[in-house]
Design a protein around this motif. Structure first.
Motif, short mmCIF file in Angstrom:
data_model
loop_
_atom_site.label_atom_id
_atom_site.label_comp_id
_atom_site.label_asym_id
_atom_site.label_seq_id
_atom_site.Cartn_x
_atom_site.Cartn_y
_atom_site.Cartn_z
N ALA A 16 -35.28 70.63 -8.90
CA ALA A 16 -35.31 70.20 -10.29
C ALA A 16 -34.00 69.53 -10.71
CB ALA A 16 -35.59 71.41 -11.18
N GLU B 53 -48.12 72.84 -19.08
CA GLU B 53 -46.71 72.60 -18.77
C GLU B 53 -46.40 73.04 -17.36
OE1 GLU B 53 -44.42 74.86 -21.58
OE2 GLU B 53 -45.22 73.79 -23.33
N GLN B 55 -43.77 75.38 -15.11
CA GLN B 55 -43.12 76.64 -15.47
C GLN B 55 -41.70 76.38 -15.95
OE1 GLN B 55 -43.95 75.49 -12.43
NE2 GLN B 55 -43.65 77.10 -10.93
N SER B 56 -41.26 77.18 -16.94
CA SER B 56 -39.94 76.99 -17.53
C SER B 56 -39.49 78.31 -18.14
CB SER B 56 -40.01 75.92 -18.64
OG SER B 56 -40.74 76.42 -19.74
N PRO B 57 -38.17 78.42 -18.41
CA PRO B 57 -37.72 79.65 -19.08
C PRO B 57 -38.45 79.85 -20.41
CG PRO B 57 -35.85 78.41 -18.24
CD PRO B 57 -37.06 77.54 -18.05
N ASP B 58 -38.78 78.74 -21.08
CA ASP B 58 -39.44 78.85 -22.37
C ASP B 58 -40.87 79.38 -22.27
OD1 ASP B 58 -39.72 78.36 -25.23
OD2 ASP B 58 -41.08 76.73 -24.62
N ASN B 59 -41.63 78.87 -21.28
CA ASN B 59 -43.04 79.33 -21.21
C ASN B 59 -43.23 80.55 -20.29
OD1 ASN B 59 -43.39 78.40 -18.52
ND2 ASN B 59 -43.96 76.35 -19.24
N ARG B 60 -42.20 80.93 -19.58
CA ARG B 60 -42.24 82.14 -18.76
C ARG B 60 -43.43 82.17 -17.80
NH1 ARG B 60 -42.75 82.63 -23.40
NH2 ARG B 60 -44.37 84.21 -23.44
N ASN B 149 -39.88 79.20 -8.11
CA ASN B 149 -40.09 79.79 -9.44
C ASN B 149 -38.83 80.45 -9.99
OD1 ASN B 149 -43.03 79.67 -10.57
ND2 ASN B 149 -43.19 79.73 -8.35
N MET B 152 -37.06 77.52 -11.48
CA MET B 152 -37.71 76.89 -12.64
C MET B 152 -37.87 77.85 -13.82
SD MET B 152 -40.42 74.33 -10.81
CE MET B 152 -40.79 73.42 -12.32
N LEU B 153 -38.09 79.12 -13.54
CA LEU B 153 -38.30 80.08 -14.63
C LEU B 153 -36.98 80.57 -15.22
CD1 LEU B 153 -41.11 82.30 -13.07
CD2 LEU B 153 -41.35 80.82 -15.08
#
Lengths: 271, 318
Positions: A16, B53, B55-60, B149, B152-153
């Protein structure tokens, strides 16, 4: 050959942030090449990016286990070619393939060689071409990909070994059939397993088994002979040029690391 | 919905007190504002809709649909979202709906956004159920899935994720009894992946297709394009009161639900077959094949080229 898990994990995760970190990674990569170059070519000078050889590779690989690369020699380069060596600096075995060209390689147009490779880490990909005069020419591309080796797997392992060794050979005439440079393709159904995957039923590593030697002849004359490694993707696939001959019929012999030999020939062209 | 709240000092003290007083209680309490949104689409059938979306810290890791079915004797959870944190929110949603025991956690296939929440259900000691090829697929990819993950998470949302493989591995059609209703589980041949499982709730005629059905979110191909297209043809003749996609709205109607996905996959297959016939290469194909579908899907730019590569590598052997 064992893969440092931590660095693999790091590399995968870094995907990323490729753009931010590329200069750092690229700098580290140059150090690998110094030793690698010495190991393979010794003190011979290499002329970099001099236009004799051109390498096409994607900047980011969407699928690190299936990265298409193409090496081209522009039509204005008329010399015969001796060898082409492909490198992926950061792969567990950085030498992807060494190709030795024969008398049926052809001249008089753009010559090219394409295949698909696994890229295990952000890495430089290199093509070093040796021309008939003994000079070495290099083209380099940086590819952002990771996890192509350790993470390599068949989408459907149960069909992977079906037809193992099945080899297809195709001939593509140029737009004008009188053209001196023709194209061919060899496709080999083979897992090209790299000894880095676990068999979860036995908890053992699946032993490496990959295509190590490919010989392509046109009308009985050598186009090229290739020594290859598991950096070539599952179901090895090669697209190459050759010089027009009387029948333009290709014969291919493939040997894998288990000693199995597979042979195939193209359908007669123009019939 | 499921947004994280700022933890006040009062909340913290309350939580600390609860934990101190009852150490055997779940560490993640089923407070209503921690619960994932879940809509009852049919009697006893609840669906949580994930975001479109990555995966991201925001969407967990809350980016796929997850469901639960409540019977007289117990509950079956179908997919668990993409992290233990999101899984715990799903568990809270189950607990907001019923106090019945969670008997089964069923994973529709191996992808992280459907299985990484499994750990949140461990405390309920359910039976984990999946296609008989799920364990192999997930075990060989697990290390890479975890690494990706984690990055990304981010650390907070990655906390608690572990790979939990099914103990019941479905090789033939099997029925689970929840009391007053049954779930029929059918392992499918290689399509989206090589371990897709479909689930039918007999009481309401609800068919859970997992990622065999994408809507709005571009389909992702990790199995076989010819297998998937053939399976869609078969699924279209199924009678179902409604279907639940792996990505898309809470529920959709058959057979129309499958049509956009079929059109997308057929577009790739058609273009790729034509290019192969013309002697074109993989590099040619990823620049053109299927691009007529670009405006029809979310996340197209993230997954489409990969789909085309996979399709090309499969179809060139035809």
């Amino acid at each position: 050959m064992s893969l440092p898990i931590k660095s693999l994990a790091l590399a995968c995760g870094l995907a990323a942030f490729v753009i931010a970190l590329q200069p750092f990674v690229a700098a580290a990569d140059e150090d690998d090449w110094v030793g690698l170059k010495q190991q393979v070519f010794g003190d011979r000078p290499i002329s970099a990016e001099d236009g004799v050889v051109v390498l096409d590779a994607p900047y980011t690989a969407d699928d690190p286990s299936l990265v298409p690369i193409t090496v081209r020699v522009p039509p204005e380069i008329k010399q015969k070619l001796k060898t082409l060596t492909l490198f992926i600096d950061k792969n567990p075995d950085p030498i992807v393939a060494k190709i030795s060209f024969g008398p049926a390689q052809g001249t008089g147009g753009e010559r090219s060689f394409s295949t698909r490779v696994r890229i295990d880490n952000f890495s430089h990909v290199r093509a070093v071409l040796e021309t008939e005069d003994g000079q070495l020419h290099m083209a380099t591309k940086f590819v952002a990909a990771s996890g192509g080796c350790g993470a390599m797997q068949a989408k459907d392992p149960d069909t992977e070994s079906v037809d193992l060794g099945k080899t297809l050979v195709k001939v593509f005439p140029p737009a004008l059939e009188s053209g001196p440079i023709w194209s061919g393709q060899v496709m080999i159904k083979h897992p090209n397993s790299n000894g880095m995957q676990l068999d979860i039923h036995t908890a053992n590593v699946i032993p490496a088994r990959f295509v190590k030697d490919v010989v392509v002849k046109r009308d009985g004359e050598l186009v090229f002979q290739m020594a290859s490694t598991f950096s070539i993707s599952t179901n090895p696939n090669f697209r190459f040029t050759f010089g027009r001959g009387p029948n333009n019929s290709l014969d291919v012999a493939v040997t894998d690391t288990d000693g199995a030999v597979f042979a195939a020939k193209s359908e007669p062209s123009g019939s | 919905m499921c947004g994280r709240q700022l933890i006040t000092r009062q909340d913290f003290l309350k939580a600390a007190l609860t934990l101190a007083a009852a150490p055997l209680l779940r560490a993640l309490p089923a407070r209503a504002d921690d619960a994932a949104e879940a809509t009852e689409i049919a009697p006893g059938v609840f669906v949580h809709q994930g975001r479109y979306e990555l995966q991201s810290p925001d969407n967990r890791g809350d980016m796929a649909n997850a469901s639960f079915v409540v019977g007289n004797d117990g509950v079956a959870v179908i997919d668990t979202l993409g992290s233990a944190v999101a899984g715990a929110e799903l568990l809270a949603a189950v607990r907001a709906a019923t106090n019945k025991p969670i008997r089964y956690v069923i994973n529709t296939h191996m992808h992280p956004d459907h299985v990484f929440g499994n750990a949140a259900f461990k405390g309920d000691a359910p039976t984990f159920v999946g296609h008989h090829k799920l364990a192999r697929g997930l075990a060989t990819r697990g290390e890479r899935y975890l690494a990706i993950n984690k990055e990304m998470l981010g650390a907070a949302a990655f906390e608690g994720i572990e790979i939990i493989l099914p103990t019941v591995q479905v090789a033939d059609k099997v029925t689970l009894d929840l009391g007053g209703r049954e779930l029929v589980l059918e392992p499918q041949r290689t399509a989206h992946t090589d371990n897709d499982l479909t689930i039918t709730d007999t009481a309401t005629g609800t068919l859970f297709l997992g990622d065999l059905l994408f809507s709005v979110h571009v389909p992702t191909l990790d199995g076989s394009i010819t297998g998937w297209l053939a399976l869609i043809e078969e699924l279209k003749s199924r009678q179902a009161a409604r279907v639940v996609p792996g990505h898309g709205p809470h529920a959709m109607e058959m057979p129309g639900a499958l049509e956009p996905e079929e059109r997308y996959l057929a577009s790739i297959a058609g273009d790729v077959r034509r290019l192969i016939k013309e002697g074109k290469t993989l590099e040619d194909a990823i620049k053109t094949a299927g691009f007529s579908e670009r405006d029809a899907w979310k996340l197209f730019d993230h997954y489409h080229v990969r789909n085309v590569s996979a399709a090309f590598a499969e179809l060139e052997w035809e």
